[in-house]
Design an enzyme around this catalytic site. Structure first.
Site, mmCIF file in Angstrom:
data_model
loop_
_atom_site.group_PDB
_atom_site.id
_atom_site.type_symbol
_atom_site.label_atom_id
_atom_site.label_comp_id
_atom_site.label_asym_id
_atom_site.label_seq_id
_atom_site.Cartn_x
_atom_site.Cartn_y
_atom_site.Cartn_z
ATOM 1 N N HIS A 136 30.071 -5.976 -23.319
ATOM 2 C CA HIS A 136 29.616 -5.567 -24.650
ATOM 3 C C HIS A 136 30.106 -4.162 -25.028
ATOM 4 C CE1 HIS A 136 26.768 -8.917 -24.498
ATOM 5 N NE2 HIS A 136 26.414 -8.665 -25.731
ATOM 6 N N GLY A 137 30.659 -3.423 -24.065
ATOM 7 C CA GLY A 137 31.071 -2.046 -24.357
ATOM 8 C C GLY A 137 29.877 -1.213 -24.795
ATOM 9 N N GLY A 149 4.840 -0.806 2.761
ATOM 10 C CA GLY A 149 5.648 -1.550 1.786
ATOM 11 C C GLY A 149 6.363 -2.664 2.515
ATOM 12 N N GLU A 190 0.849 -1.199 0.000
ATOM 13 C CA GLU A 190 0.000 0.000 0.000
ATOM 14 C C GLU A 190 0.876 1.238 0.000
ATOM 15 O OE1 GLU A 190 -2.724 -0.003 3.242
ATOM 16 O OE2 GLU A 190 -3.651 -1.917 2.640
ATOM 17 N N PRO A 191 0.277 2.406 -0.242
ATOM 18 C CA PRO A 191 1.092 3.632 -0.250
ATOM 19 C C PRO A 191 1.927 3.783 1.032
ATOM 20 C CG PRO A 191 -1.136 4.121 -1.007
ATOM 21 C CD PRO A 191 -1.125 2.682 -0.590
ATOM 22 N N GLU A 220 8.778 -8.602 -3.606
ATOM 23 C CA GLU A 220 8.639 -9.705 -2.651
ATOM 24 C C GLU A 220 9.696 -9.638 -1.552
ATOM 25 O OE1 GLU A 220 7.305 -13.416 -4.262
ATOM 26 O OE2 GLU A 220 6.769 -12.436 -6.137
#
Ligand SMILES: Cc1cc2nc3c(=O)[nH]c(=O)nc-3n(C[C@H](O)[C@H](O)[C@H](O)COP(=O)(O)OP(=O)(O)OC[C@H]3O[C@@H](n4cnc5c(N)ncnc54)[C@H](O)[C@@H]3O)c2cc1C
Lengths: 375, 261
Positions: A334-335, A131, A127-128, A359
């Protein structure tokens, strides 16, 4: 001690892997871009039985074990973490509470269609103002004759648009928190706009609003006032799902990084010949193996009806932090190409970040672990 | 309607390798799958059962781990699976294989239709199906892309040929081999896998199928493989850049220089 998967675990793994590679993988990148929810694929998953995998056949499930569930989520996460989140949340957050706490009647009515893939299931806890501190639930449920009247708001809830019901937590006149089954068509229950998210973009995350939502009295799930205990149990199982998701994502990062490192030539040789790159890859491969052991063991403990709260928290903590690290290193290897959408690994990093939050945040996992070692 | 589907477990087509000494395909330590064409045969057998009732049985000759493929067949929807296995059957060519399968089918005894894939992706002879039919003295139709009609006594099919499509009929019992055009194999259901887990798969040996020694396995094989190899693939690749016209011209120049045109 036996480290081998059973024959049916291997068959389930292989079946899901093939489906993931052939059907799920091709559109994953596009869905990340458009945030489109893959309804067709979810329907297929239902037909295959994945949506009812670790529940008994008598309720419409497949009757497989938690290890198989972890294997399935892992395979899906390798190609599409958003969809793996959809599946994991459906099974371990949406369906598990009904299975653990539901009456026979509630199981037949709500759980069976969910396990058979007729609809998804969702779990509304956050909920707001509640948490990590889920005990701070503010949503209320007032008993009025043969109905409960619910008021409140739930945040960041996975799957509600496609869910036949949501299990929502609320406070009643009795002390403690209680859980309720709220069917989709409940008057006074509405689902908000889709959030714009960093990652897990094609999973369905929304706000739920209960504004004098009326549900029948018999939709109380479990015992009034004992919802807290119930959802702690649910979250233990959910952590196995998130750990499996993390493992799959980490494996995908390693695979992409390894492949690229062998192809990319700089200074006259593939970059996989540089020790600096090799060590990154070796570290990731090692940590992935450790994450796998921790995860499968936690799942095995659950299957063998032993305590697994600590192990599930450890598996989730280690694997989710690894997923972020692995994606980050995959981009590094991967740069500049890794920074581009075309190479997928940037998506892996965006998706992975959720795993350290959902979770139970990493901090909350450490609290759970600390408590269970006697702090 | 009782169908028998012939299936073979083969190394994953993408991962094939050969033992340099024996010239046999490496069948251990590689991912194994049901021969792709056989999955279409299984699907067709299962559909016939769904539409006409009856039974469908999968039959395979191979090493013991072929049980996995037979369990997968049960997971897809066949009623039962049988494996013919043992060291004596090792190294069989198409003829020896067909002999053994025909003996197995004779032991099952009652059937209306035998279905196989048109060929296996590892051996690719396409002979086993027809040879089984010859052993059993029943008609066979290869390359079937559609079963048009089937009754207790007769089958009418469309057969894919190089030039087009033939419509062929045969009396039952008969054997058909199928091509990919015939259907879309179903997703393996995980419920099916759990059912397969409980299934017992009988293993038949020489005595069970009353086979004659010397006609099975490597000794029973008239075809001897003298040599096999995987063609070397050249890794020399040159990527040309530019507009389509420039690339086209560059290719022609190169082919001319190499005296190919
Ligand atoms: C994509 C997505 C999907 C989700 N799906 C669902 C769902 O289906 N159902 C559902 O109920 N919820 C869902 N959530 C919510 C999620 O579980 C919460 O976001 C999470 O539990 C954290 O709560 P919070 O966001 O309020 O953060 P807060 O609890 O406010 O935490 C903020 C920070 O403070 C830290 N913190 C808090 N308490 C402590 C403490 N005691 N000690 C140390 N540090 C602390 C946290 O670790 C975090 O770093 C979802 C979230 C996302 C992003």
């Amino acid at each position: 001690m036996n480290f081998e998967l059973t024959e049916e675990q291997r068959m389930i793994q292989k079946t899901v892997r093939e489906f993931a590679q052939e059907v799920i993988a091709p559109g994953a990148e596009r869905r990340d871009e458009t945030t489109e929810f893959p309804e067709d694929i979810v329907k297929d998953l239902g037909e295959m039985g994945i949506l009812g995998l670790p529940f008994p056949e008598e309720y419409g499930g497949v009757g497989a074990d938690t290890v198989s569930f972890a294997l399935a989520v892992e395979e899906i996460a390798k190609v599409d973490a958003s969809l793996a989140l959809t599946v994991s949340a459906h099974i371990s957050l949406g369906c598990a509470p009904l299975y653990y706490l539901g009456s026979e009647e509630q199981k037949k009515r709500y759980l069976t269609p969910a396990l058979q893939g007729e609809y998804l299931a969702a779990f509304g806890l956050t909920e707001p103002n509640a948490g990590s501190d889920a005990g701070g639930t503010e949503t209320t449920a007032i008993l009025e004759g043969d109905h409960w009247r619910l008021n409140g708001t739930k945040m960041f809830i996975t799957n509600p648009t496609y869910a036949g019901y949501v299990v929502a937590t609320a406070r009643t006149a009795k002390e403690g928190i209680s859980s309720f089954i709220v069917p989709k068509d409940t008057p006074g229950y509405s689902i908000g706009q889709k959030y714009e998210k960093l990652g897990m973009r094609s999973s369905d995350t929304r706000e739920l609003i209960f504004s004098d939502a009326r549900i029948p009295k018999e939709n109380l799930l479990g015992t009034e006032g004992e919802g807290f205990k119930g959802f702690l149990k649910v979250l233990d199982g959910g952590r196995i799902g998130i750990a499996a998701l993390s493992l799959g994502l980490a494996e995908a990062s390693l695979e992409a990084a390894l492949k690229y490192a062998k192809q990319r030539v700089q200074f006259g040789q593939p970059i996989s010949k540089f020790q600096a790159i090799q060590f990154k890859l070796a570290d990731l491969a090692t940590q992935i193996e450790m994450a796998r052991m921790g995860l499968y063991r936690a799942a095995w403990l659950k299957d063998n009806h032993q305590k697994y709260t600590k192990e599930a928290a450890m598996a989730k903590l280690f694997a989710s932090e690894l997923a972020v690290r692995a994606a980050n290193e995959a981009i590094q290897i991967h740069g500049g190409y890794g920074y581009m959408k075309e190479y997928h690994v940037e998506r892996f990093l965006r998706d992975a970040k959720l795993l350290e939050i959902g979770e139970g945040t990493s901090e909350v996992q450490r609290i759970v672990i600390a408590r269970s070692i006697g702090c | 309607m009782k169908s028998i589907v012939l299936i073979k477990q083969i190394p994953d087509t993408g991962e094939m390798s050969m033992d340099p000494q024996s010239k046999w395909l490496v069948r251990e330590d590689v991912n194994k799958i049901i021969n792709p064409f056989d999955t279409y045969a299984l699907e067709e057998g299962i559909r016939l059962k769904e539409q006409h009732g009856g039974e469908v049985v999968a039959l395979s000759m191979g090493p013991e781990h072929s049980k996995e493929a037979l369990k997968e067949a049960i997971a897809m929807g066949v009623d039962a699976s049988i494996l013919i296995s043992g060291d004596v059957f090792r190294g069989a060519d198409a003829q020896a294989t067909a002999y053994v399968l025909a003996k197995g089918i004779a032991k099952i005894s009652e059937y209306d239709l035998i279905i196989g894939g048109i060929y296996t992706s590892d051996g690719a002879t396409g002979q086993v199906g027809p040879a089984v039919a010859e052993h059993l003295g029943i008609p066979h139709i290869t390359g079937v892309r559609k079963i048009r009609e089937i009754s207790e006594t007769r089958i009418e099919v469309e057969r894919l040929t190089d030039g087009g499509v033939e419509v062929v009929e045969a009396e039952l019992p008969a054997l058909i081999t199928v091509v990919k055009e015939i259907n879309e194999p179903r997703l393996t259901s995980l419920k099916g896998i759990m059912k397969a887990k409980k299934a017992e798969i009988p293993i038949w040996g020489m005595d069970d199928i009353e086979a004659t020694e010397g006609r099975v396995g490597e000794t029973g094989s008239k075809a001897k493989v003298i040599d096999t190899w995987i063609p070397q693939r050249s890794k020399d690749v040159e990527m040309l850049e530019g507009s389509a016209q420039e690339i086209g011209k560059a290719i022609v120049d190169k082919l001319k220089t190499a005296k190919i045109i």
